[in-house]
Design a protein around this motif. Structure first.
Motif, PDB file in Angstrom:
ATOM      1  N   VAL A 226       0.987  -1.188   0.054  1.00 37.00           N
ATOM      2  CA  VAL A 226      -0.061  -0.089  -0.080  1.00 37.00           C
ATOM      3  C   VAL A 226       0.982   1.225   0.223  1.00 37.00           C
ATOM      4  CG1 VAL A 226      -1.817   1.220   1.087  1.00 37.00           C
ATOM      5  CG2 VAL A 226      -1.657  -1.369   1.413  1.00 37.00           C
ATOM      6  N   ALA A 227       0.638   2.243  -0.997  1.00 35.14           N
ATOM      7  CA  ALA A 227       1.459   3.480  -1.002  1.00 35.14           C
ATOM      8  C   ALA A 227       0.516   4.509  -0.986  1.00 35.14           C
ATOM      9  CB  ALA A 227       2.335   3.539  -2.473  1.00 35.14           C
ATOM     10  N   ALA A 228       0.819   5.470  -0.099  1.00 35.04           N
ATOM     11  CA  ALA A 228      -0.112   6.705  -0.100  1.00 35.04           C
ATOM     12  C   ALA A 228       0.507   7.772  -1.131  1.00 35.04           C
ATOM     13  CB  ALA A 228       0.027   7.410   1.298  1.00 35.04           C
ATOM     14  N   HIS A 229      -0.699   8.362  -1.639  1.00 40.77           N
ATOM     15  CA  HIS A 229      -0.278   9.566  -2.589  1.00 40.77           C
ATOM     16  C   HIS A 229       0.481  10.809  -1.884  1.00 40.77           C
ATOM     17  CE1 HIS A 229      -1.105  13.144  -5.344  1.00 40.77           C
ATOM     18  NE2 HIS A 229      -1.585  12.232  -6.149  1.00 40.77           N
ATOM     19  N   PRO A 230       1.380  11.219  -2.563  1.00 40.04           N
ATOM     20  CA  PRO A 230       2.375  12.175  -1.606  1.00 40.04           C
ATOM     21  C   PRO A 230       1.551  13.568  -1.408  1.00 40.04           C
ATOM     22  CG  PRO A 230       2.987  12.165  -4.025  1.00 40.04           C
ATOM     23  CD  PRO A 230       1.885  11.251  -3.823  1.00 40.04           C
ATOM     24  N   SER A 231       0.347  13.912  -1.922  1.00 40.17           N
ATOM     25  CA  SER A 231      -0.383  15.270  -1.709  1.00 40.17           C
ATOM     26  C   SER A 231      -1.842  15.107  -1.641  1.00 40.17           C
ATOM     27  CB  SER A 231       0.014  16.272  -2.980  1.00 40.17           C
ATOM     28  OG  SER A 231      -0.486  15.831  -4.054  1.00 40.17           O
ATOM     29  N   GLU A 232      -2.156  14.049  -1.892  1.00 38.02           N
ATOM     30  CA  GLU A 232      -3.770  13.799  -1.897  1.00 38.02           C
ATOM     31  C   GLU A 232      -4.008  12.915  -0.674  1.00 38.02           C
ATOM     32  OE1 GLU A 232      -6.232  15.106  -3.362  1.00 38.02           O
ATOM     33  OE2 GLU A 232      -5.158  16.424  -4.988  1.00 38.02           O
ATOM     34  N   PRO A 233      -4.302  13.234   0.510  1.00 38.85           N
ATOM     35  CA  PRO A 233      -4.618  12.388   1.805  1.00 38.85           C
ATOM     36  C   PRO A 233      -5.608  11.216   1.407  1.00 38.85           C
ATOM     37  CG  PRO A 233      -4.962  14.597   2.291  1.00 38.85           C
ATOM     38  CD  PRO A 233      -5.096  14.706   0.754  1.00 38.85           C
ATOM     39  N   ASN A 234      -6.687  11.376   0.918  1.00 37.97           N
ATOM     40  CA  ASN A 234      -7.565  10.079   0.502  1.00 37.97           C
ATOM     41  C   ASN A 234      -7.396   9.293  -0.728  1.00 37.97           C
ATOM     42  OD1 ASN A 234      -9.589  10.554   2.743  1.00 37.97           O
ATOM     43  ND2 ASN A 234      -9.416  12.638   1.765  1.00 37.97           N
ATOM     44  N   GLN A 235      -6.128   9.540  -1.213  1.00 39.21           N
ATOM     45  CA  GLN A 235      -5.779   8.636  -2.589  1.00 39.21           C
ATOM     46  C   GLN A 235      -4.592   7.698  -1.864  1.00 39.21           C
ATOM     47  OE1 GLN A 235      -4.081   9.735  -6.586  1.00 39.21           O
ATOM     48  NE2 GLN A 235      -6.032  10.193  -6.640  1.00 39.21           N
ATOM     49  N   PHE A 236      -4.787   6.345  -2.390  1.00 38.95           N
ATOM     50  CA  PHE A 236      -3.733   5.669  -2.442  1.00 38.95           C
ATOM     51  C   PHE A 236      -3.484   4.383  -3.473  1.00 38.95           C
ATOM     52  CE2 PHE A 236      -7.387   4.085   0.025  1.00 38.95           C
ATOM     53  CZ  PHE A 236      -7.512   2.708  -0.057  1.00 38.95           C
ATOM     54  N   ALA A 237      -2.508   3.681  -3.408  1.00 38.52           N
ATOM     55  CA  ALA A 237      -2.154   2.703  -4.459  1.00 38.52           C
ATOM     56  C   ALA A 237      -1.858   1.525  -3.708  1.00 38.52           C
ATOM     57  CB  ALA A 237      -1.143   3.446  -5.345  1.00 38.52           C
ATOM     58  N   ILE A 238      -2.670   0.271  -4.435  1.00 36.86           N
ATOM     59  CA  ILE A 238      -2.237  -0.778  -3.870  1.00 36.86           C
ATOM     60  C   ILE A 238      -1.538  -1.829  -4.942  1.00 36.86           C
ATOM     61  CG2 ILE A 238      -4.124  -1.000  -2.120  1.00 36.86           C
ATOM     62  CD1 ILE A 238      -5.926  -2.372  -3.896  1.00 36.86           C
ATOM     63  N   GLY A 239      -0.332  -2.603  -4.644  1.00 37.97           N
ATOM     64  CA  GLY A 239      -0.067  -3.535  -5.491  1.00 37.97           C
ATOM     65  C   GLY A 239      -0.546  -4.674  -5.088  1.00 37.97           C
ATOM     66  N   LEU A 240      -0.914  -5.394  -6.154  1.00 40.50           N
ATOM     67  CA  LEU A 240      -1.663  -6.970  -5.922  1.00 40.50           C
ATOM     68  C   LEU A 240      -0.819  -8.136  -6.208  1.00 40.50           C
ATOM     69  CD1 LEU A 240      -4.964  -5.784  -7.530  1.00 40.50           C
ATOM     70  CD2 LEU A 240      -4.404  -5.696  -5.234  1.00 40.50           C
ATOM     71  N   THR A 241      -1.075  -9.180  -5.772  1.00 40.85           N
ATOM     72  CA  THR A 241      -0.309 -10.412  -6.038  1.00 40.85           C
ATOM     73  C   THR A 241      -0.260 -10.858  -7.422  1.00 40.85           C
ATOM     74  OG1 THR A 241      -2.416 -11.694  -5.433  1.00 40.85           O
ATOM     75  CG2 THR A 241      -0.750 -11.300  -3.523  1.00 40.85           C
ATOM     76  N   ASP A 242      -1.248 -10.216  -8.222  1.00 42.19           N
ATOM     77  CA  ASP A 242      -1.063 -10.914  -9.806  1.00 42.19           C
ATOM     78  C   ASP A 242      -0.447  -9.747 -10.433  1.00 42.19           C
ATOM     79  OD1 ASP A 242      -2.764  -8.435  -9.727  1.00 42.19           O
ATOM     80  OD2 ASP A 242      -4.309  -9.493 -10.749  1.00 42.19           O
ATOM     81  N   GLY A 243       0.419  -9.029  -9.710  1.00 41.80           N
ATOM     82  CA  GLY A 243       1.210  -7.893 -10.542  1.00 41.80           C
ATOM     83  C   GLY A 243       0.519  -6.604 -11.019  1.00 41.80           C
ATOM     84  N   SER A 244      -0.693  -6.454 -10.715  1.00 47.05           N
ATOM     85  CA  SER A 244      -1.504  -5.327 -11.243  1.00 47.05           C
ATOM     86  C   SER A 244      -1.273  -4.323 -10.043  1.00 47.05           C
ATOM     87  CB  SER A 244      -2.841  -5.849 -11.372  1.00 47.05           C
ATOM     88  OG  SER A 244      -3.580  -5.950 -10.408  1.00 47.05           O
ATOM     89  N   VAL A 245      -1.385  -2.821 -10.450  1.00 50.07           N
ATOM     90  CA  VAL A 245      -1.675  -1.866  -9.589  1.00 50.07           C
ATOM     91  C   VAL A 245      -2.982  -0.947  -9.619  1.00 50.07           C
ATOM     92  CG1 VAL A 245      -0.591   0.300  -8.615  1.00 50.07           C
ATOM     93  CG2 VAL A 245       0.938  -1.581  -9.511  1.00 50.07           C
ATOM     94  N   GLU A 246      -3.636  -1.004  -8.367  1.00 47.90           N
ATOM     95  CA  GLU A 246      -4.845   0.042  -8.445  1.00 47.90           C
ATOM     96  C   GLU A 246      -4.768   1.279  -7.674  1.00 47.90           C
ATOM     97  OE1 GLU A 246      -7.656  -0.884 -10.148  1.00 47.90           O
ATOM     98  OE2 GLU A 246      -7.007  -2.927 -10.939  1.00 47.90           O
ATOM     99  N   VAL A 247      -5.350   2.248  -8.218  1.00 47.68           N
ATOM    100  CA  VAL A 247      -5.403   3.639  -7.454  1.00 47.68           C
ATOM    101  C   VAL A 247      -6.803   3.612  -6.969  1.00 47.68           C
ATOM    102  CG1 VAL A 247      -4.784   6.076  -7.561  1.00 47.68           C
ATOM    103  CG2 VAL A 247      -3.439   4.314  -8.747  1.00 47.68           C
ATOM    104  N   LEU A 248      -6.849   4.104  -5.778  1.00 47.35           N
ATOM    105  CA  LEU A 248      -8.281   3.873  -5.106  1.00 47.35           C
ATOM    106  C   LEU A 248      -8.455   5.365  -4.429  1.00 47.35           C
ATOM    107  CD1 LEU A 248      -8.609   0.461  -3.134  1.00 47.35           C
ATOM    108  CD2 LEU A 248      -9.476   1.179  -5.613  1.00 47.35           C
ATOM    109  N   GLU A 249      -9.791   6.075  -4.302  1.00 51.36           N
ATOM    110  CA  GLU A 249      -9.951   7.079  -3.886  1.00 51.36           C
ATOM    111  C   GLU A 249     -11.408   7.125  -3.468  1.00 51.36           C
ATOM    112  OE1 GLU A 249     -10.709   9.913  -7.849  1.00 51.36           O
ATOM    113  OE2 GLU A 249      -9.057  10.480  -6.331  1.00 51.36           O
ATOM    114  N   PRO A 250     -12.190   7.776  -2.589  1.00 55.68           N
ATOM    115  CA  PRO A 250     -13.558   8.001  -2.209  1.00 55.68           C
ATOM    116  C   PRO A 250     -14.392   8.479  -3.541  1.00 55.68           C
ATOM    117  CG  PRO A 250     -12.332   9.094  -0.697  1.00 55.68           C
ATOM    118  CD  PRO A 250     -11.503   8.963  -1.953  1.00 55.68           C
ATOM    119  N   LEU A 251     -15.796   7.907  -3.745  1.00 53.23           N
ATOM    120  CA  LEU A 251     -16.391   8.539  -4.762  1.00 53.23           C
ATOM    121  C   LEU A 251     -16.815  10.105  -4.493  1.00 53.23           C
ATOM    122  CD1 LEU A 251     -19.353   5.731  -4.377  1.00 53.23           C
ATOM    123  CD2 LEU A 251     -17.517   6.162  -6.230  1.00 53.23           C
ATOM    124  N   GLU A 252     -16.747  10.864  -5.665  1.00 55.81           N
ATOM    125  CA  GLU A 252     -16.826  12.348  -5.495  1.00 55.81           C
ATOM    126  C   GLU A 252     -17.843  12.566  -4.646  1.00 55.81           C
ATOM    127  OE1 GLU A 252     -17.076  14.315  -9.031  1.00 55.81           O
ATOM    128  OE2 GLU A 252     -15.192  13.468  -9.943  1.00 55.81           O
TER     129      GLU A 252
END
Length: 288
Positions: free
Chosen positions: A227-253
């Protein structure tokens, strides 16, 4: 210190990259032992702490190509290193579930303490132990398979602890502070993601694996390792998954922040499915 350099070690030599040219400046420390964790000194780009598979920590000066000190205090490989430029210390963690505090002036060991495994969890539970400083450089987040904990780093005293339970009961795979250190985002081995208040470790909301995995893919087979935090957006973060993919997640607008329930058209709070024992766990939330 100034984001000019990047270090990398993938089972071989440690490489130092210039971020302006993306070229390798130098390589050093060929295995064995293998480097398992790397950290720049916060006030001197030339000083690097290198955690090793043989449980030692090497304090290396890149400029003079010399190991300045070799720190011994762990029994297994090093899995975490974090500097505090307020306390002038280096905190290390290992696969031995041990925390050590070292002076970053003379590199002598100040304190050490084992991670206390919660009751009901196997005492022999294995896994990496990770550490990260809060933005205040005084409080320390400790991440272990069995728990999240906040420490007063100067005393190595545990202030808060959260143990997996109820709908977030799987082992913890990773966790990080948000960029403003107001949240802790944790991932679990069943694909669930939990978002916590950083000071109290009170859960704010839970993300099911179905909120970010494609239909038909189970969180028990594909789950976040990093899990990695966005450097300037407190509610955004990235996850690196076991299948090699990366997802960036944030709350709904419509929600704006994690753990905030969006209002309906008539101004009342809309219903959300809650997790058992809401005193311990936050609400289920969607992500985009």
């Amino acid at each position: 210190k100034n984001d000019s350099y990047v270090m990398s070690a993938s089972g071989g030599k440690v490489s130092l990259f210039n971020m302006m040219t993306f070229k390798v400046m130098t390589t050093f420390m060929p295995p064995p032992p293998v480097a398992t964790y790397l950290a720049f000194h916060p006030q001197d780009n030339n000083i690097i702490a290198i955690g090793m598979e043989d449980s030692t920590i090497q304090i290396y000066n890149v400029r003079v190509d010399e190991v300045k000190s070799k720190l011994k205090g762990h029994q297994k490989k090093i899995t975490g290193l974090a500097f505090s430029n307020v306390l002038n210390i280096l905190v290390s963690s290992g696969a031995d579930a041990q925390l050590c505090v070292w002076s970053s002036d003379g590199w002598e060991k100040r304190k050490s303490k084992p991670v206390q495994i919660p009751p009901g969890r196997p005492s022999s539970i294995a896994g990496d132990t990770r550490v990260q400083f809060h933005n205040d450089q005084i409080h320390l987040l400790m991440v272990h398979d069995s728990q999240l904990a906040i420490y007063d780093a100067a005393k190595l005293e545990r202030l808060r602890q959260w143990v997996p339970c109820d709908s977030m009961s799987a082992s913890i795979s990773n966790a990080t502070y948000s960029c403003d250190s107001q949240l802790v985002v944790a991932s679990f081995n069943d694909g669930v993601i939990g978002i916590f208040e950083a000071e109290s470790l009170r859960p704010r909301c839970r993300l099911a694996s179905s909120s970010y995995l494609p239909p038909g893919v189970s969180g028990s087979t594909v789950y976040p390792l990093v899990v990695a935090a966005h450097p300037s957006e407190p509610n955004q973060f990235a996850i690196g998954l076991t299948d090699g993919s990366v997802e960036v997640l944030e709350p709904l607008e419509s929600e704006g922040k994690w753990g905030v329930v969006p209002p309906t058209d008539n101004g009342t709070v809309s219903s959300v499915s809650t997790i058992p024992n809401p005193g311990n766990l936050g609400s289920e939330q969607a992500a985009r």
